[in-house]
Motif scaffolding. Structure first.
Motif, mmCIF file in Angstrom:
data_model
loop_
_atom_site.group_PDB
_atom_site.id
_atom_site.type_symbol
_atom_site.label_atom_id
_atom_site.label_comp_id
_atom_site.label_asym_id
_atom_site.label_seq_id
_atom_site.Cartn_x
_atom_site.Cartn_y
_atom_site.Cartn_z
ATOM 1 N N PHE A 1 0.837 -1.206 0.000
ATOM 2 C CA PHE A 1 0.000 0.000 0.000
ATOM 3 C C PHE A 1 0.868 1.251 0.000
ATOM 4 C CE2 PHE A 1 -2.154 3.448 2.243
ATOM 5 C CZ PHE A 1 -3.259 3.611 1.422
ATOM 6 N N GLY A 2 1.937 1.246 0.788
ATOM 7 C CA GLY A 2 2.847 2.391 0.821
ATOM 8 C C GLY A 2 3.493 2.634 -0.532
ATOM 9 N N ALA A 3 3.889 1.565 -1.216
ATOM 10 C CA ALA A 3 4.506 1.707 -2.537
ATOM 11 C C ALA A 3 3.508 2.252 -3.548
ATOM 12 C CB ALA A 3 5.056 0.360 -3.005
ATOM 13 N N VAL A 4 2.262 1.774 -3.489
ATOM 14 C CA VAL A 4 1.229 2.273 -4.399
ATOM 15 C C VAL A 4 0.963 3.749 -4.134
ATOM 16 C CG1 VAL A 4 -1.231 2.109 -4.979
ATOM 17 C CG2 VAL A 4 0.147 0.039 -4.808
ATOM 18 N N ALA A 5 0.888 4.125 -2.864
ATOM 19 C CA ALA A 5 0.645 5.526 -2.516
ATOM 20 C C ALA A 5 1.821 6.408 -2.920
ATOM 21 C CB ALA A 5 0.379 5.661 -1.021
ATOM 22 N N ASN A 6 3.034 5.894 -2.800
ATOM 23 C CA ASN A 6 4.224 6.687 -3.135
ATOM 24 C C ASN A 6 4.412 6.851 -4.647
ATOM 25 O OD1 ASN A 6 4.869 7.062 -0.462
ATOM 26 N ND2 ASN A 6 6.327 5.391 -0.389
ATOM 27 N N PHE A 7 4.135 5.799 -5.404
ATOM 28 C CA PHE A 7 4.431 5.839 -6.827
ATOM 29 C C PHE A 7 3.197 5.943 -7.702
ATOM 30 C CE2 PHE A 7 7.973 3.422 -4.877
ATOM 31 C CZ PHE A 7 8.942 4.395 -5.067
ATOM 32 N N GLY A 8 2.013 5.836 -7.085
ATOM 33 C CA GLY A 8 0.777 5.952 -7.854
ATOM 34 C C GLY A 8 0.541 7.396 -8.270
ATOM 35 N N GLY A 9 -0.046 7.574 -9.421
ATOM 36 C CA GLY A 9 -0.314 8.926 -9.893
ATOM 37 C C GLY A 9 -1.612 9.465 -9.316
ATOM 38 N N GLY A 10 -1.673 10.736 -9.079
ATOM 39 C CA GLY A 10 -2.900 11.364 -8.618
ATOM 40 C C GLY A 10 -3.132 11.195 -7.133
ATOM 41 N N GLU A 11 -4.380 11.389 -6.755
ATOM 42 C CA GLU A 11 -4.768 11.358 -5.351
ATOM 43 C C GLU A 11 -5.380 10.006 -5.014
ATOM 44 O OE1 GLU A 11 -8.284 13.605 -3.290
ATOM 45 O OE2 GLU A 11 -6.605 14.984 -3.511
#
Length: 190
Positions: free
Chosen positions: A124-134
Motif C-alpha cells: 500500500f505504501g509503494a502504491v501511494a508513493n508511486f501511484g499517480g494522482g490522489e
C-alpha cells in the motif's frame, strides 16, 4: 482615531505563537471579525486525532477478530489431534512440553499473519508513493508527492504484537490440550 468603514481589513501580529489565541480573543472582544491560521492548524490537528482514533478502533477490532480466529484454529487442531495428544501423554511427554508445543504453533500463526499484514502495508505504501494522482483510503487522502514510509521499529513492533496476540490466543487451547485425559483422547479419535 480611525473612522468607521475607512478600512476593510487590518493585520495584527503576535510576538509569540502561544499568544495568538489570546490576541485573537481580544480582537474579537473589540467587536471585530478575526481569523488566524492557527485556528486552521488546530482544526487539522483535531481532524487528524479523530482519524487516528478511528484507525486505532479498526486496529483493535482486527486484533480481536484475529485472536478469535487463532483460538478457533488451535481448538480445531486440538480436536483433530486428540489421539496424538493422548499418545504423547501416555509415553510420558511433560505437560509443559505439550503446552509449549501448542503455544509455539499459535505464535507461528501470529507471526505469519503479522508478516502478511506487514507485506500488505509495504505494498500500500509503494502504491501511494508511486501511484499517480490522489488516493483515498478510509477518509484519508494521499496526494501525489507525499511519501509514506514504515520505520523498521514500527514494522518489528507490529510483528511482535501479532506474535503476542497469537501466544495469548493459544493459552486457552494449550491448557485444554494439557487437561485432556490420555485414555479418553485416544478413544475419542477412533
Amino acid at each position: 482615531g480611525i473612522k468607521e468603514g475607512e478600512y476593510s481589513q487590518g493585520y495584527v501580529n503576535a510576538v509569540d505563537v502561544d499568544a495568538v489565541p489570546d490576541v485573537l480573543a481580544a480582537v474579537k472582544e473589540m467587536g471585530f471579525q478575526a481569523y488566524s491560521p492557527t485556528e486552521w492548524i488546530t482544526q487539522m490537528q483535531e481532524e487528524q486525532a479523530r482519524q487516528q482514533s478511528q484507525l486505532i478502533a479498526i486496529g483493535l477490532i482486527s486484533l480481536l477478530v484475529s485472536a478469535i480466529g487463532i483460538a478457533n484454529t488451535m481448538l480445531a487442531s486440538i480436536l483433530e489431534r486428540a489421539r496424538e495428544i493422548g499418545v504423547m501423554k501416555v509415553i510420558g511427554l511433560s505437560i509443559r512440553r505439550i503446552n509449549l508445543m501448542f503455544l509455539v504453533e499459535a505464535a507461528m500463526i501470529g507471526l505469519l499473519g503479522g508478516l502478511i499484514g506487514l507485506g500488505v502495508s509495504y505494498i500500500f505504501g509503494a502504491v501511494a508513493n508511486f501511484g499517480g494522482g490522489e488516493i483515498s483510503f478510509l477518509g484519508m487522502y494521499f496526494q501525489n508527492g507525499v511519501q509514506l514510509s514504515i520505520p523498521w521499529w514500527l514494522a518489528l513492533g507490529a510483528v511482535a504484537i501479532a506474535v503476542g496476540v497469537g501466544i495469548v490466543s493459544g493459552i486457552y487451547p494449550a491448557r485444554k490440550a494439557t487437561k485432556m485425559s490420555p485414555l479418553e483422547a485416544i478413544r475419542s479419535s477412533n
